[in-house]
Write a protein that holds these residues in place. Sequence first.
Motif, PDB file in Angstrom:
ATOM      1  N   ILE A  93       0.839  -1.201   0.000  1.00  0.00           N
ATOM      2  CA  ILE A  93       0.000   0.000   0.000  1.00  0.00           C
ATOM      3  C   ILE A  93       0.873   1.250   0.000  1.00  0.00           C
ATOM      4  CG2 ILE A  93      -1.687   1.297   1.341  1.00  0.00           C
ATOM      5  CD1 ILE A  93      -2.736  -1.474   2.315  1.00  0.00           C
ATOM      6  N   GLU A  94       1.928   1.245   0.820  1.00  0.00           N
ATOM      7  CA  GLU A  94       2.828   2.395   0.867  1.00  0.00           C
ATOM      8  C   GLU A  94       3.515   2.617  -0.479  1.00  0.00           C
ATOM      9  OE1 GLU A  94       5.394   1.373   4.062  1.00  0.00           O
ATOM     10  OE2 GLU A  94       3.893   1.818   5.602  1.00  0.00           O
ATOM     11  N   MET A  95       3.890   1.535  -1.140  1.00  0.00           N
ATOM     12  CA  MET A  95       4.558   1.677  -2.436  1.00  0.00           C
ATOM     13  C   MET A  95       3.590   2.221  -3.483  1.00  0.00           C
ATOM     14  SD  MET A  95       7.261   1.745  -4.102  1.00  0.00           S
ATOM     15  CE  MET A  95       8.385   1.086  -2.920  1.00  0.00           C
ATOM     16  N   PHE A  96       2.326   1.799  -3.440  1.00  0.00           N
ATOM     17  CA  PHE A  96       1.351   2.350  -4.385  1.00  0.00           C
ATOM     18  C   PHE A  96       1.111   3.838  -4.130  1.00  0.00           C
ATOM     19  CE2 PHE A  96      -0.291  -2.050  -5.375  1.00  0.00           C
ATOM     20  CZ  PHE A  96       0.144  -2.021  -6.697  1.00  0.00           C
ATOM     21  N   VAL A  97       1.146   4.272  -2.884  1.00  0.00           N
ATOM     22  CA  VAL A  97       1.020   5.702  -2.582  1.00  0.00           C
ATOM     23  C   VAL A  97       2.219   6.447  -3.163  1.00  0.00           C
ATOM     24  CG1 VAL A  97       1.030   7.401  -0.719  1.00  0.00           C
ATOM     25  CG2 VAL A  97      -0.417   5.377  -0.549  1.00  0.00           C
ATOM     26  N   PHE A  98       3.412   5.887  -2.975  1.00  0.00           N
ATOM     27  CA  PHE A  98       4.625   6.499  -3.526  1.00  0.00           C
ATOM     28  C   PHE A  98       4.547   6.582  -5.045  1.00  0.00           C
ATOM     29  CE2 PHE A  98       8.973   5.764  -5.193  1.00  0.00           C
ATOM     30  CZ  PHE A  98       9.535   6.965  -4.805  1.00  0.00           C
ATOM     31  N   LEU A  99       4.143   5.494  -5.691  1.00  0.00           N
ATOM     32  CA  LEU A  99       4.029   5.493  -7.148  1.00  0.00           C
ATOM     33  C   LEU A  99       2.931   6.428  -7.629  1.00  0.00           C
ATOM     34  CD1 LEU A  99       4.570   1.720  -7.939  1.00  0.00           C
ATOM     35  CD2 LEU A  99       6.149   3.609  -8.316  1.00  0.00           C
ATOM     36  N   ALA A 100       1.889   6.616  -6.832  1.00  0.00           N
ATOM     37  CA  ALA A 100       0.839   7.561  -7.193  1.00  0.00           C
ATOM     38  C   ALA A 100       1.396   8.984  -7.221  1.00  0.00           C
ATOM     39  CB  ALA A 100      -0.334   7.460  -6.218  1.00  0.00           C
ATOM     40  N   PHE A 101       2.224   9.334  -6.242  1.00  0.00           N
ATOM     41  CA  PHE A 101       2.842  10.663  -6.248  1.00  0.00           C
ATOM     42  C   PHE A 101       3.733  10.849  -7.471  1.00  0.00           C
ATOM     43  CE2 PHE A 101       1.984  10.827  -1.606  1.00  0.00           C
ATOM     44  CZ  PHE A 101       1.335  12.048  -1.602  1.00  0.00           C
ATOM     45  N   VAL A 102       4.514   9.839  -7.804  1.00  0.00           N
ATOM     46  CA  VAL A 102       5.378   9.930  -8.978  1.00  0.00           C
ATOM     47  C   VAL A 102       4.539  10.042 -10.248  1.00  0.00           C
ATOM     48  CG1 VAL A 102       7.095   8.676 -10.345  1.00  0.00           C
ATOM     49  CG2 VAL A 102       7.293   8.738  -7.871  1.00  0.00           C
ATOM     50  N   THR A 103       3.449   9.299 -10.329  1.00  0.00           N
ATOM     51  CA  THR A 103       2.575   9.349 -11.495  1.00  0.00           C
ATOM     52  C   THR A 103       1.916  10.717 -11.634  1.00  0.00           C
ATOM     53  OG1 THR A 103       2.150   6.987 -11.266  1.00  0.00           O
ATOM     54  CG2 THR A 103       0.619   8.236 -12.619  1.00  0.00           C
ATOM     55  N   VAL A 104       1.485  11.286 -10.529  1.00  0.00           N
ATOM     56  CA  VAL A 104       0.896  12.629 -10.577  1.00  0.00           C
ATOM     57  C   VAL A 104       1.927  13.635 -11.081  1.00  0.00           C
ATOM     58  CG1 VAL A 104       0.031  14.510  -9.126  1.00  0.00           C
ATOM     59  CG2 VAL A 104      -0.875  12.216  -8.849  1.00  0.00           C
ATOM     60  N   GLY A 105       3.169  13.511 -10.630  1.00  0.00           N
ATOM     61  CA  GLY A 105       4.219  14.400 -11.127  1.00  0.00           C
ATOM     62  C   GLY A 105       4.469  14.230 -12.612  1.00  0.00           C
ATOM     63  N   LEU A 106       4.456  12.995 -13.086  1.00  0.00           N
ATOM     64  CA  LEU A 106       4.651  12.737 -14.505  1.00  0.00           C
ATOM     65  C   LEU A 106       3.486  13.278 -15.329  1.00  0.00           C
ATOM     66  CD1 LEU A 106       6.329  11.411 -16.716  1.00  0.00           C
ATOM     67  CD2 LEU A 106       5.066   9.308 -16.296  1.00  0.00           C
ATOM     68  N   LEU A 107       2.269  13.080 -14.867  1.00  0.00           N
ATOM     69  CA  LEU A 107       1.102  13.609 -15.579  1.00  0.00           C
ATOM     70  C   LEU A 107       1.118  15.137 -15.616  1.00  0.00           C
ATOM     71  CD1 LEU A 107      -1.710  11.209 -14.322  1.00  0.00           C
ATOM     72  CD2 LEU A 107      -0.656  11.294 -16.595  1.00  0.00           C
ATOM     73  N   TYR A 108       1.525  15.763 -14.525  1.00  0.00           N
ATOM     74  CA  TYR A 108       1.643  17.218 -14.488  1.00  0.00           C
ATOM     75  C   TYR A 108       2.662  17.700 -15.525  1.00  0.00           C
ATOM     76  CZ  TYR A 108       2.622  21.903 -12.814  1.00  0.00           C
ATOM     77  OH  TYR A 108       2.805  23.254 -12.736  1.00  0.00           O
ATOM     78  N   ALA A 109       3.812  17.025 -15.573  1.00  0.00           N
ATOM     79  CA  ALA A 109       4.839  17.402 -16.547  1.00  0.00           C
ATOM     80  C   ALA A 109       4.326  17.191 -17.970  1.00  0.00           C
ATOM     81  CB  ALA A 109       6.107  16.589 -16.309  1.00  0.00           C
ATOM     82  N   TYR A 110       3.590  16.127 -18.200  1.00  0.00           N
ATOM     83  CA  TYR A 110       3.044  15.851 -19.524  1.00  0.00           C
ATOM     84  C   TYR A 110       2.027  16.919 -19.932  1.00  0.00           C
ATOM     85  CZ  TYR A 110       0.598  13.516 -23.310  1.00  0.00           C
ATOM     86  OH  TYR A 110       0.014  13.227 -24.512  1.00  0.00           O
ATOM     87  N   ARG A 111       1.146  17.298 -19.014  1.00  0.00           N
ATOM     88  CA  ARG A 111       0.118  18.302 -19.331  1.00  0.00           C
ATOM     89  C   ARG A 111       0.721  19.684 -19.560  1.00  0.00           C
ATOM     90  NH1 ARG A 111      -5.548  17.690 -18.304  1.00  0.00           N
ATOM     91  NH2 ARG A 111      -5.436  19.909 -17.915  1.00  0.00           N
ATOM     92  N   LYS A 112       1.837  19.979 -18.907  1.00  0.00           N
ATOM     93  CA  LYS A 112       2.505  21.266 -19.107  1.00  0.00           C
ATOM     94  C   LYS A 112       3.340  21.289 -20.384  1.00  0.00           C
ATOM     95  CE  LYS A 112       1.284  23.761 -15.640  1.00  0.00           C
ATOM     96  NZ  LYS A 112       0.632  25.049 -15.809  1.00  0.00           N
ATOM     97  N   GLY A 113       3.465  20.133 -21.043  1.00  0.00           N
ATOM     98  CA  GLY A 113       4.230  20.084 -22.294  1.00  0.00           C
ATOM     99  C   GLY A 113       5.721  19.941 -22.109  1.00  0.00           C
ATOM    100  N   VAL A 114       6.136  19.566 -20.928  1.00  0.00           N
ATOM    101  CA  VAL A 114       7.561  19.443 -20.655  1.00  0.00           C
ATOM    102  C   VAL A 114       8.167  18.273 -21.425  1.00  0.00           C
ATOM    103  CG1 VAL A 114       9.240  18.970 -18.819  1.00  0.00           C
ATOM    104  CG2 VAL A 114       7.348  20.508 -18.404  1.00  0.00           C
ATOM    105  N   LEU A 115       7.405  17.243 -21.670  1.00  0.00           N
ATOM    106  CA  LEU A 115       7.937  16.033 -22.264  1.00  0.00           C
ATOM    107  C   LEU A 115       7.946  16.048 -23.791  1.00  0.00           C
ATOM    108  CD1 LEU A 115       6.305  13.440 -19.868  1.00  0.00           C
ATOM    109  CD2 LEU A 115       8.564  14.461 -19.733  1.00  0.00           C
ATOM    110  N   SER A 116       7.536  17.146 -24.402  1.00  0.00           N
ATOM    111  CA  SER A 116       7.561  17.222 -25.863  1.00  0.00           C
ATOM    112  C   SER A 116       8.891  17.819 -26.313  1.00  0.00           C
ATOM    113  CB  SER A 116       6.408  18.058 -26.382  1.00  0.00           C
ATOM    114  OG  SER A 116       6.558  19.399 -25.972  1.00  0.00           O
ATOM    115  N   TRP A 117       9.443  17.298 -27.404  1.00  0.00           N
ATOM    116  CA  TRP A 117      10.738  17.761 -27.897  1.00  0.00           C
ATOM    117  C   TRP A 117      10.619  18.978 -28.807  1.00  0.00           C
ATOM    118  CZ3 TRP A 117      15.419  16.466 -26.324  1.00  0.00           C
ATOM    119  CH2 TRP A 117      15.535  15.315 -25.581  1.00  0.00           C
ATOM    120  N   THR A 118       9.430  19.380 -29.148  1.00  0.00           N
ATOM    121  CA  THR A 118       9.289  20.505 -30.073  1.00  0.00           C
ATOM    122  C   THR A 118       8.997  21.789 -29.355  1.00  0.00           C
ATOM    123  OG1 THR A 118       6.953  20.000 -30.387  1.00  0.00           O
ATOM    124  CG2 THR A 118       8.557  19.088 -31.957  1.00  0.00           C
TER     125      THR A 118
END
Length: 118
Positions: A93-118
């Motif tokens: 359960i603790e690891m899923f909470v940790f991975l949820a935080f990492v996933t939220v950070g990744l989704l935030y970066a994706y929505r802000k366009g950080v992960l696009s090369w253009t």
Amino acid sequence: MSEGYGVVAAILVLGLGGLIGAFALNRALTITYPTAEKLKTYESGVDPVGEGWAQVHIRYYLYAYLYVIFAVDAIYLFPWAGVFAAVGVSSLIEMFVFLAFVTVGLLYAYRKGVLSWT
């Protein structure tokens, strides 16, 4: 009780003495002949041209930051996976909470366009 502190103090004094001695020995045995050619800046076999100032796009810092986040994620995830059977369900359960935080950070970066090369 104070005997333990004496040992620690002796080790510190011996360590610092060895360090200072090594630097002094290096200074005494080094032969230098500074010339204009030796003092010239040298990078990768190419003579420096232009200014030393170069601007870097902020995107590259964001990529480095994301790499650090996922490297830290891997540092926690792989050892945890190795001992998962010994630690039990609460750690899952603790690891899923940790991975949820990492996933939220990744989704935030994706929505802000950080992960696009253009």
